[in-house]
Design a protein around this motif. Sequence first.
Motif, PDB file in Angstrom:
ATOM      1  N   ALA A 238      -7.275   1.120  -5.241  1.00 48.98           N
ATOM      2  CA  ALA A 238      -6.471   0.499  -4.104  1.00 48.98           C
ATOM      3  C   ALA A 238      -7.183   0.774  -2.858  1.00 48.98           C
ATOM      4  O   ALA A 238      -7.399   2.112  -2.616  1.00 48.98           O
ATOM      5  CB  ALA A 238      -5.077   0.976  -4.342  1.00 48.98           C
ATOM      6  N   CYS A 239      -7.089  -0.270  -2.299  1.00 44.98           N
ATOM      7  CA  CYS A 239      -7.765   0.009  -0.581  1.00 44.98           C
ATOM      8  C   CYS A 239      -7.306  -0.996   0.200  1.00 44.98           C
ATOM      9  O   CYS A 239      -7.065  -2.233   0.014  1.00 44.98           O
ATOM     10  CB  CYS A 239      -9.214   0.033  -0.683  1.00 44.98           C
ATOM     11  N   CYS A 240      -7.245  -0.533   1.451  1.00 41.55           N
ATOM     12  CA  CYS A 240      -6.861  -1.473   2.433  1.00 41.55           C
ATOM     13  C   CYS A 240      -8.205  -2.330   2.886  1.00 41.55           C
ATOM     14  O   CYS A 240      -9.240  -1.266   3.172  1.00 41.55           O
ATOM     15  CB  CYS A 240      -6.062  -1.009   3.772  1.00 41.55           C
ATOM     16  N   PRO A 241      -8.318  -3.461   3.166  1.00 36.78           N
ATOM     17  CA  PRO A 241      -9.641  -3.903   3.530  1.00 36.78           C
ATOM     18  C   PRO A 241     -10.126  -3.403   5.099  1.00 36.78           C
ATOM     19  O   PRO A 241     -11.457  -2.796   5.146  1.00 36.78           O
ATOM     20  CB  PRO A 241      -9.648  -5.362   3.911  1.00 36.78           C
TER      21      PRO A 241
ATOM     22  N   PRO B 126      -2.228  -4.803   1.811  1.00 34.60           N
ATOM     23  CA  PRO B 126      -2.442  -4.900   3.515  1.00 34.60           C
ATOM     24  C   PRO B 126      -2.102  -3.843   4.199  1.00 34.60           C
ATOM     25  O   PRO B 126      -2.785  -3.499   5.381  1.00 34.60           O
ATOM     26  CB  PRO B 126      -1.240  -6.160   3.648  1.00 34.60           C
ATOM     27  N   THR B 127      -1.566  -2.788   3.505  1.00 33.74           N
ATOM     28  CA  THR B 127      -1.192  -1.446   4.478  1.00 33.74           C
ATOM     29  C   THR B 127      -1.272  -0.339   3.639  1.00 33.74           C
ATOM     30  O   THR B 127      -1.346  -0.259   2.341  1.00 33.74           O
ATOM     31  CB  THR B 127       0.197  -1.484   4.896  1.00 33.74           C
TER      32      THR B 127
ATOM     33  N   ALA C 297      -2.316   2.225  -9.697  1.00 33.08           N
ATOM     34  CA  ALA C 297      -3.595   2.327  -9.226  1.00 33.08           C
ATOM     35  C   ALA C 297      -3.945   3.959  -9.598  1.00 33.08           C
ATOM     36  O   ALA C 297      -2.898   4.849  -9.543  1.00 33.08           O
ATOM     37  CB  ALA C 297      -3.502   2.321  -7.591  1.00 33.08           C
ATOM     38  N   ASP C 298      -4.967   4.360  -9.746  1.00 30.22           N
ATOM     39  CA  ASP C 298      -5.439   5.553 -10.043  1.00 30.22           C
ATOM     40  C   ASP C 298      -5.950   6.288  -8.855  1.00 30.22           C
ATOM     41  O   ASP C 298      -5.860   7.751  -8.796  1.00 30.22           O
ATOM     42  CB  ASP C 298      -6.570   5.615 -11.226  1.00 30.22           C
ATOM     43  N   VAL C 299      -6.472   5.534  -7.915  1.00 26.50           N
ATOM     44  CA  VAL C 299      -7.117   6.190  -6.646  1.00 26.50           C
ATOM     45  C   VAL C 299      -7.178   5.387  -5.421  1.00 26.50           C
ATOM     46  O   VAL C 299      -6.881   3.841  -5.837  1.00 26.50           O
ATOM     47  CB  VAL C 299      -8.427   6.714  -6.987  1.00 26.50           C
ATOM     48  N   ALA C 300      -6.947   5.764  -4.431  1.00 34.42           N
ATOM     49  CA  ALA C 300      -7.189   4.963  -3.064  1.00 34.42           C
ATOM     50  C   ALA C 300      -8.083   5.472  -2.026  1.00 34.42           C
ATOM     51  O   ALA C 300      -8.390   6.553  -2.046  1.00 34.42           O
ATOM     52  CB  ALA C 300      -5.898   4.903  -2.677  1.00 34.42           C
ATOM     53  N   PHE C 301      -8.669   4.604  -1.122  1.00 30.00           N
ATOM     54  CA  PHE C 301      -9.239   4.952   0.152  1.00 30.00           C
ATOM     55  C   PHE C 301      -7.929   4.988   1.098  1.00 30.00           C
ATOM     56  O   PHE C 301      -7.480   4.186   1.416  1.00 30.00           O
ATOM     57  CB  PHE C 301     -10.212   3.948   0.463  1.00 30.00           C
ATOM     58  N   MET C 302      -7.831   6.244   1.841  1.00 28.34           N
ATOM     59  CA  MET C 302      -6.929   6.361   3.004  1.00 28.34           C
ATOM     60  C   MET C 302      -7.302   7.165   4.027  1.00 28.34           C
ATOM     61  O   MET C 302      -8.226   8.100   3.879  1.00 28.34           O
ATOM     62  CB  MET C 302      -5.484   6.667   2.549  1.00 28.34           C
ATOM     63  N   TRP C 303      -7.023   6.864   5.207  1.00 31.42           N
ATOM     64  CA  TRP C 303      -7.273   7.827   6.334  1.00 31.42           C
ATOM     65  C   TRP C 303      -6.117   8.608   6.456  1.00 31.42           C
ATOM     66  O   TRP C 303      -4.822   8.578   5.933  1.00 31.42           O
ATOM     67  CB  TRP C 303      -7.272   7.040   7.829  1.00 31.42           C
TER      68      TRP C 303
ATOM     69  N   VAL D 278       2.740  -0.066   9.821  1.00 30.39           N
ATOM     70  CA  VAL D 278       1.869   0.434   8.502  1.00 30.39           C
ATOM     71  C   VAL D 278       1.821   1.754   8.155  1.00 30.39           C
ATOM     72  O   VAL D 278       1.303   1.856   6.935  1.00 30.39           O
ATOM     73  CB  VAL D 278       0.606  -0.499   8.595  1.00 30.39           C
ATOM     74  N   LEU D 279       1.827   2.787   8.885  1.00 28.61           N
ATOM     75  CA  LEU D 279       1.584   4.021   8.684  1.00 28.61           C
ATOM     76  C   LEU D 279       2.444   4.828   7.609  1.00 28.61           C
ATOM     77  O   LEU D 279       3.717   4.259   7.450  1.00 28.61           O
ATOM     78  CB  LEU D 279       1.319   4.682   9.918  1.00 28.61           C
ATOM     79  N   THR D 280       2.256   5.750   7.127  1.00 24.12           N
ATOM     80  CA  THR D 280       2.780   6.346   5.742  1.00 24.12           C
ATOM     81  C   THR D 280       3.900   7.626   6.146  1.00 24.12           C
ATOM     82  O   THR D 280       4.608   7.670   5.357  1.00 24.12           O
ATOM     83  CB  THR D 280       1.927   6.804   5.064  1.00 24.12           C
ATOM     84  N   SER D 281       3.842   8.072   7.261  1.00 26.49           N
ATOM     85  CA  SER D 281       4.714   9.119   7.620  1.00 26.49           C
ATOM     86  C   SER D 281       4.644   9.287   9.228  1.00 26.49           C
ATOM     87  O   SER D 281       3.760   8.898   9.924  1.00 26.49           O
ATOM     88  CB  SER D 281       4.062  10.304   7.209  1.00 26.49           C
ATOM     89  N   PRO D 282       5.635  10.230   9.688  1.00 23.56           N
ATOM     90  CA  PRO D 282       5.602  10.378  11.151  1.00 23.56           C
ATOM     91  C   PRO D 282       4.607  11.105  11.588  1.00 23.56           C
ATOM     92  O   PRO D 282       4.054  11.027  12.506  1.00 23.56           O
ATOM     93  CB  PRO D 282       6.993  11.279  11.476  1.00 23.56           C
ATOM     94  N   GLU D 283       4.021  11.998  10.628  1.00 23.07           N
ATOM     95  CA  GLU D 283       2.922  12.996  11.064  1.00 23.07           C
ATOM     96  C   GLU D 283       1.500  12.113  11.183  1.00 23.07           C
ATOM     97  O   GLU D 283       0.715  12.108  11.930  1.00 23.07           O
ATOM     98  CB  GLU D 283       2.578  13.725   9.778  1.00 23.07           C
ATOM     99  N   ALA D 284       1.487  10.980  10.539  1.00 16.64           N
ATOM    100  CA  ALA D 284       0.322  10.000  10.480  1.00 16.64           C
ATOM    101  C   ALA D 284       0.522   9.238  11.802  1.00 16.64           C
ATOM    102  O   ALA D 284      -0.678   8.971  12.475  1.00 16.64           O
ATOM    103  CB  ALA D 284       0.281   8.974   9.426  1.00 16.64           C
ATOM    104  N   GLU D 285       1.769   8.936  12.113  1.00 16.91           N
ATOM    105  CA  GLU D 285       1.738   8.004  13.315  1.00 16.91           C
ATOM    106  C   GLU D 285       1.336   9.120  14.799  1.00 16.91           C
ATOM    107  O   GLU D 285       0.912   8.457  15.642  1.00 16.91           O
ATOM    108  CB  GLU D 285       3.425   7.670  13.859  1.00 16.91           C
ATOM    109  N   ARG D 286       1.880  10.163  14.643  1.00 16.80           N
ATOM    110  CA  ARG D 286       1.438  11.253  15.512  1.00 16.80           C
ATOM    111  C   ARG D 286       0.047  11.465  15.775  1.00 16.80           C
ATOM    112  O   ARG D 286      -0.578  11.432  16.828  1.00 16.80           O
ATOM    113  CB  ARG D 286       2.122  12.501  15.604  1.00 16.80           C
TER     114      ARG D 286
END
Length: 305
Positions: free
Chosen positions: A99-102, A131-132, A145-151, A200-208
């Motif tokens: 899985a990956c976001c473009p 998309p997110t 999905a088995d794996v993803a690209f994520m920041w 679109v972010l996954t957590s408050p930590e990510a947003e900070r």
Amino acid sequence: MSDIDLRHLRSFLAVAKERSMTRAGTALHLTQQAVSTHVRQLERSLGVVLLVRTSRGVLLTAAGEELATAGATLLDDVAHLAERVRAVAGAQAGTLRLACCPTAASMFAVEVADALEAAVPGLRVTLNGVPTPRHELELLGDGRADVAFMWLPIGGTGLHHAVVRSDPRVVVVSTRHPLADRPAVTLADLADDPVIRPDVLTSPEAERFWLADPRPGGGPAPRGPLVPSVEDCLLEVGRGRGVWLAPQPLHALTSVGNLRWIPISDAEHFDLAVVWPDRAPQPLVTRLIAEVRHVTGHDRRHHAA
């Protein structure tokens, strides 16, 4: 066992079983001379006499008897090891669902998928564009999905990750912004600029982290409007409603023309990672990480640092 050539050992074991050079050669589809040469080379390597020839056939010495017993076990072990190695390689055949976001990985996802399929016979890599990052987590969480690209960071999800690329952080500003003509800025330069936030972010930590909050002096990052998507961030920045902090490679994926992408000299980089759950096929994940790092040059830059 570095002194023993397995070909020589196999010939000796055939002689020990048949008690004849000729019959051993027939069993191995070798000439009698080849079998005899193998046995002499084995004796030379070990520095012992393994057998003696008599008018009634071949007799083993005490050393030969010991090697005949232990050598058969060794060849069995080698054969079983080869079977296990092939079984592990064979287990890699199948499908790896990625899985990956473009916006995160379109620059290299296709290249990596093709390289992985070429490296692992029988493997099929499927690319699932979403998309997110939240959608990526959903696919990983429910087994689609088995794996993803994520920041990074993604928050306390219990997932594993390995960094495959590190990207400089930039600020996106309108061409009408007072800093638009600067070659670089600092976070202090942006102290009063509200930061547009894509929902679109996954957590408050990510947003900070994306907001660079808190700022170097300890104060909070000024929050701007919350918008549905990355594309909406760019539109709002273009209208002068705030700025957006982002990984530098995203510049190549945008077509909005009234924006400037300016490096932030004192901000942390964004780390892009391969992310996977416990149930993912670990050998394939390991190979994927290696292929991505080869494509992105992450290992070369890391070792040079």
